[in-house]
Each structure stands twice: as structure tokens, then as C-alpha cells.
Scaffold this motif. Structure first.
Motif, PDB file in Angstrom:
ATOM      1  N   LYS A 179      24.770  51.491  39.218  1.00 35.18           N
ATOM      2  CA  LYS A 179      23.735  50.013  39.562  1.00 35.18           C
ATOM      3  C   LYS A 179      25.679  49.040  40.543  1.00 35.18           C
ATOM      4  N   ASN A 180      26.495  49.372  39.721  1.00 34.76           N
ATOM      5  CA  ASN A 180      27.519  49.379  40.608  1.00 34.76           C
ATOM      6  C   ASN A 180      28.274  50.090  41.011  1.00 34.76           C
ATOM      7  N   THR A 197      37.430  49.437  39.328  1.00 33.54           N
ATOM      8  CA  THR A 197      35.507  48.703  40.272  1.00 33.54           C
ATOM      9  C   THR A 197      35.339  47.370  39.101  1.00 33.54           C
ATOM     10  N   PHE A 198      35.105  49.032  38.078  1.00 38.28           N
ATOM     11  CA  PHE A 198      34.172  47.283  37.166  1.00 38.28           C
ATOM     12  C   PHE A 198      35.418  46.545  36.335  1.00 38.28           C
ATOM     13  N   LYS A 201      34.559  43.412  38.607  1.00 37.59           N
ATOM     14  CA  LYS A 201      32.976  42.783  38.468  1.00 37.59           C
ATOM     15  C   LYS A 201      33.142  42.061  37.718  1.00 37.59           C
TER      16      LYS A 201
END
Length: 441
Positions: A179-180, A197-198, A201
Motif C-alpha cells: 500500500k505504501n 519511508t514509513f 508517512k
């Protein structure tokens, strides 16, 4: 190390080797069949009735291993009607105290459950248990997974038979990765990219409890294994090396790099293990490095992440001596036979049968990975557990977790220093210096 049910059951002062131990060739064969090695009555004579006293820890209705143990014992008695298995069970901690007292009083039962390495070492030193090499044919040994006998081997001789296997793995929620638009990491650089990256977000990348220190150790132990390799880790933790070796500083620096990248939540230091796991199992955190028992919970029918979690090996670390085919964990839970048993041959036959079939039944029930190569319909097994088994099929070695390789106060020295490194109150160099105090210098 309080690693939920599986390791609470089997991890206590383990002095583990990292590589598969070679066993001496042997001759005598008591039994080697899944039909419980039915007693041979030569000439049609009725077999002598035998009672085998068996002490173990799987008696609680809430224990996931209880049904498997009960079935294996009942199956053996059905196939061997002249044999009665007299069972005595106790809760884990009470059992440890009791079995030590029985050994000290020279009153061990015919067969008993125990743990490899340091826990059982006194039994071997006092010559209280049967040395098994002469009973272990090549056929039997070939049924065991690589490294299964490591923790029950002392001075090159085998004294117990394991059945469970616990290993550390990175559990990733593939749905969150997809999803990401994040790649499931196979290298250190990809792992850092995923974390960053996570984090950008607003998603906490990794689940950990800073309060229950062993969960931090799960991460550092595998990073140290990647940095130093299994032999150096084992030698150093057993005081045959030095934490001053650069590989341990490399591991500490990489660990700090992960922390500084925002891998863990800011409030992790005050969160318990149970609390830390909740968002992972709710599908809100994409990664968690834990033991193989995690697969059972992730893949259960009522799990919110069932079918979404995949087990991967922790990637290599730049400049490290280890590799992803080397795992933390190992086969620790075992059964041993008393040297003073009046029915030694029958007890050994049951021991071999119990170990192999306990591995199979507990795997089928989704309770644990098997330390024996099992012939089962894996479509009936928790798919997450099968995933971990497949991940470790070509494993080169298993190295028991640090807080079980270390003993007594040394364990606390490690965990306390690691917690300080995690919280940023110790630098990597100060952390390594603290570890070196275990050597008294």
C-alpha cells in the motif's frame, strides 16, 4: 528471556554452540519407526509389563503443547500395551526447581523434559543421564534438522533429544508494504530506506518494547550475529573472546543507526511487550523481529493480519562476517533418560519416539516448529509457521539468544546496557565497554 509461551518453556541459561555438531558413529538401534517401535516379543512370549515414569511441563489445559504431549503418550501406550507411562507434570518454574532437586537427590524419573545447554549441564557433569550416541543410528540422526543436537551435546557426546525449534525472524506485513510502495528489504540499505519511508508517512516502522528488555535484545542479537558471525558470538559470550573486537562495535553502531532513523516509537521505552505487539497484530506496524512463535499468533483464524504477514531473514550488515542463513534461536527443549532407570532400554525407545512425534504433533497443531524433518500435510498447518520453516530449511547455524547464553548477573549487565543504548544514554562505544566488564576487565 521471557519470550512468551515457547521460550518461557524452554530457555534457561543456555550455553549453545552455533554450528551443527558432528556425532560419533554408533551401532545399537532400539527403535526407529513412527508406529511407536512396538515391543518385539520373540517366540510369541508375552512382553514384560513395564512402567516408565515421565516428568514434564505440559499439563495445563491452556498450554498449546498439552494436547500434543498427551496424544504422543497415548499412541505409544496403544502400540505398546505392556508399557505404562506414569506422567507427572508441573508448571514451568516449579518444574525447574523440582527436577533440579530430584537430580540432587539422585531420584530422577526414567525420562524427563529439560532444556539444553547450561540448564542440563549439571545433570551431565554428575553422570545422571544416559549418553545416547550408541543408540542414535544414522537413520535417526538424518531425521533431525541441521543443528538440532547442538544444545544437547556436551564434550562431543549427545545426552538428550530435542523436539521444538525456535528461531528469530523479521515478520513483515506485506499489505502495508504494498500500500505504501515500499520494497520488502533484503539488504541493510533497503531496510533503512523502508524505515525512513514509513516514518515519513507517519507509520511506526518496527514494533518493540523498551520496557521488556529482551525484545530489544531480539533485534540486537541478530545484528550482532550478522556483524560477528556465529562462532565469534558464541566464543565471546562464553568468555573465550573479547567484546573489544571491532565486530561488536559495528553491531552497536548499526543498531544506533536503526534507532536514529526512527525505526521505533518514541514511547517504546515505557511500553510492555504485550502492548508493543498490539499495533503489529492490528496491521498498523509493518515490521517486528521476534521468535517463530509469532507465526502462530499472526496466522491464527481470528488474526487481523492472517495471510498478510511474511517471515524474512534479517539482512546482512555492511562489513559483517555473518549472513542471512545464520539464525538466532535453536532447538532447546529436550527429553533425557535417567542413568539410574531400571527400564533404561524401554525408556530410551520411548524417548526417541516421543521426541520425533512431539515435533510432528506440535507442528500440526501450530504450536511450534519441528526439530525433526516431518512428513505432514502442510496445507493443514498454520501457513505463517510453514513460512518460517521454509525460511530456515537451508539454515547454516542457530545461535541461542544472548540473554540465555550469558549467565546470572552477566545477563543483566547486557540487557541494562542495551536498554541504555536504545534510549540514547549510552554511546555504542560505552555500550561495548559495559559488555567487556562481563570479563572482569
Amino acid at each position: 528471556m521471557n519470550k512468551v509461551s515457547v521460550t518461557k518453556r524452554g530457555v534457561a541459561l543456555i550455553l549453545a554452540g552455533a554450528l551443527t555438531v558432528g556425532m560419533a558413529a554408533c551401532g545399537k538401534n532400539t527403535t526407529n519407526n513412527n508406529a511407536a517401535g512396538t515391543t518385539n516379543n520373540a517366540g510369541g512370549n508375552k512382553a514384560k509389563n513395564v512402567e516408565i515414569k515421565f516428568s514434564h511441563i505440559w499439563g495445563s489445559a491452556a498450554d498449546p503443547f498439552t494436547p500434543a504431549a498427551k496424544k504422543v503418550i497415548e499412541d505409544y501406550q496403544t502400540a505398546n500395551p505392556n508399557v505404562k507411562i506414569a506422567v507427572d507434570t508441573n508448571e514451568n518454574e516449579a518444574y525447574k526447581t523440582k527436577i533440579k532437586a530430584m537430580a540432587a537427590a539422585n531420584e530422577l524419573p526414567d525420562i524427563f523434559s529439560t532444556w539444553g545447554g547450561g540448564f542440563s549441564q549439571p545433570f551431565i557433569q554428575s553422570k545422571s543421564v544416559v549418553q545416547l550416541d550408541q543408540y542414535l543410528t544414522d537413520d535417526i540422526k538424518n531425521k533431525l534438522v541441521n543443528g538440532a543436537l547442538t544444545n544437547v551435546t556436551y564434550d562431543g557426546k549427545v545426552y538428550g533429544l530435542p523436539f521444538f525449534l525456535s528461531v528469530g525472524a523479521m515478520f513483515v506485513n506485506t499489505e502495508l508494504f504494498d500500500k505504501n510502495g515500499v520494497k520488502v528489504p533484503t539488504t541493510w540499505e533497503e531496510l533503512l530506506t523502508a524505515v525512513k519511508t514509513f516514518k515519513a508517512k507517519g507509520i511506526t516502522p518496527m514494533a518493540v518494547s523498551g520496557k521488556d528488555k529482551w525484545t530489544i535484545a531480539m533485534y540486537f542479537d541478530v545484528m550482532a550475529l550478522r556483524a560477528a558471525g556465529p562462532e565469534k558470538v558464541t566464543k565471546t559470550l562464553t568468555k573465550q573472546g573479547s567484546f573489544k573486537d571491532p565486530e561488536f562495535l559495528n553491531a552497536a553502531n548499526r543498531f544506533k543507526e536503526l534507532v536514529d532513523a526512527g525505526a521505533f516509537s518514541k514511547g517504546a521505552a515505557g511500553v510492555s511487550n504485550d502492548e508493543a505487539e498490539v499495533p503489529f497484530f492490528e496491521g498498523k506496524i509493518p515490521m517486528m523481529f521476534k521468535g517463530s512463535w509469532t507465526a502462530g499468533k499472526a496466522g491464527s483464524k481470528d488474526s487481523k493480519v492472517a495471510g498478510k504477514v511474511k517471515a524474512i531473514s534479517f539482512p546482512s550488515i555492511p562489513g559483517g562476517l555473518g549472513n542471512p542463513k545464520q539464525f538466532t534461536g535453536g532447538a532447546v527443549d529436550a527429553v533425557m533418560v535417567s542413568e539410574n532407570s531400571k527400564n533404561k532400554e524401554e525408556a530410551i525407545k520411548f524417548q526417541i519416539y516421543f521426541a520425533e512425534n512431539m515435533a510432528k504433533e506440535s507442528y500440526l497443531s501450530g504450536a511450534s516448529m519441528p526439530a525433526w524433518k516431518t512428513d505432514v500435510d502442510e496445507s493443514k498447518v498454520n501457513p505463517s509457521l510453514v513460512d518460517v520453516v521454509n525460511l530456515t530449511k537451508d539454515a547454516e547455524s542457530y545461535t541461542i539468544w544472548w540473554d540465555t547464553l550469558l549467565a546470572g548477573k552477566d545477563t543483566e549487565t547486557y540487557l541494562n546496557a542495551l536498554q541504555e543504548l536504545f534510549m540514547g544514554t549510552k554511546t555504542p562505544q560505552q555500550f561495548v565497554n559495559s559488555l567487556q566488564t562481563i570479563y572482569g576487565k
